[in-house]
Write a protein that holds these residues in place. Structure first.
Motif, mmCIF file in Angstrom:
data_model
loop_
_atom_site.group_PDB
_atom_site.id
_atom_site.type_symbol
_atom_site.label_atom_id
_atom_site.label_comp_id
_atom_site.label_asym_id
_atom_site.label_seq_id
_atom_site.Cartn_x
_atom_site.Cartn_y
_atom_site.Cartn_z
ATOM 1 N N THR A 1 0.793 -1.236 0.000
ATOM 2 C CA THR A 1 0.000 0.000 0.000
ATOM 3 C C THR A 1 0.821 1.280 0.000
ATOM 4 O OG1 THR A 1 -0.125 0.231 2.405
ATOM 5 C CG2 THR A 1 -1.781 -1.189 1.342
ATOM 6 N N GLY A 2 2.081 1.209 0.423
ATOM 7 C CA GLY A 2 2.903 2.399 0.584
ATOM 8 C C GLY A 2 2.716 3.070 1.929
ATOM 9 N N ARG B 1 -0.261 3.977 -2.299
ATOM 10 C CA ARG B 1 0.097 3.443 -3.618
ATOM 11 C C ARG B 1 -1.163 2.760 -4.129
ATOM 12 N NH1 ARG B 1 4.375 -0.517 -2.620
ATOM 13 N NH2 ARG B 1 5.591 1.327 -2.237
ATOM 14 N N THR C 1 -0.193 -2.254 -7.202
ATOM 15 C CA THR C 1 1.073 -2.974 -7.177
ATOM 16 C C THR C 1 0.919 -4.173 -8.100
ATOM 17 O OG1 THR C 1 0.503 -4.496 -5.395
ATOM 18 C CG2 THR C 1 1.340 -2.328 -4.738
#
Length: 145
Positions: A55-56, A93, A96
């Motif tokens: 997810t960041g 983010r 991915t």
């Protein structure tokens, strides 16, 4: 001898929204971020790391909600440790190689195509159960404790 696989999953809940990932690889469907525990890593630390990779976002103050355990037909024993968080930092983010990451209203989650076993995970997350156990020997009936 059976092989043990330890994984984790984190429900990030902020207000009435949940952060989910729509997985496109293994265990396809909407789920919470998480993944495998690496050698020499605590389960808690692996949850923080896997969540950040997918997810960041950086999590803090994770609370253990219990675990989900099943014996596979392949002589594997799978443990999924379930954590809940409400605090995070960083920039989201949105995708991915695992899939698209997005916020969803909590009451809309069950309208999605969920990844395998998400119904069982949600029962542990949403209730006072500490574990759910399943085995293929009994027709894959979940037992909650």
């Amino acid at each position: 001898m059976a092989k043990i696989v330890m994984t984790n999953m984190v429900m990030l809940e902020v207000a009435d929204r949940l952060l989910v990932i729509d997985r496109i690889k293994r265990f396809k469907g909407v789920a919470f971020p998480g993944g495998k525990v690496e050698a020499g890593e605590s389960i808690y630390d692996s949850a923080v790391r896997e969540f950040r990779e997918e997810t960041g976002l950086f999590l803090s103050n994770l609370k253990c909600k219990g675990f989900y355990y099943w014996e596979g037909e392949d002589d594997f024993k799978y443990f999924v440790y379930l954590y809940k968080a409400k605090e995070y930092s960083g920039e989201l983010r949105i995708a991915t190689d695992e899939g698209k990451v997005y916020w969803i209203e909590k009451n809309l989650l069950r309208n999605c195509t969920l990844a395998p076993h998400m119904d069982e995970y949600l029962r542990v997350f949403e209730n006072d159960y500490s574990e759910c156990f399943c085995t293929y020997k009994d027709g894959y009936i979940p037992h909650y404790r």
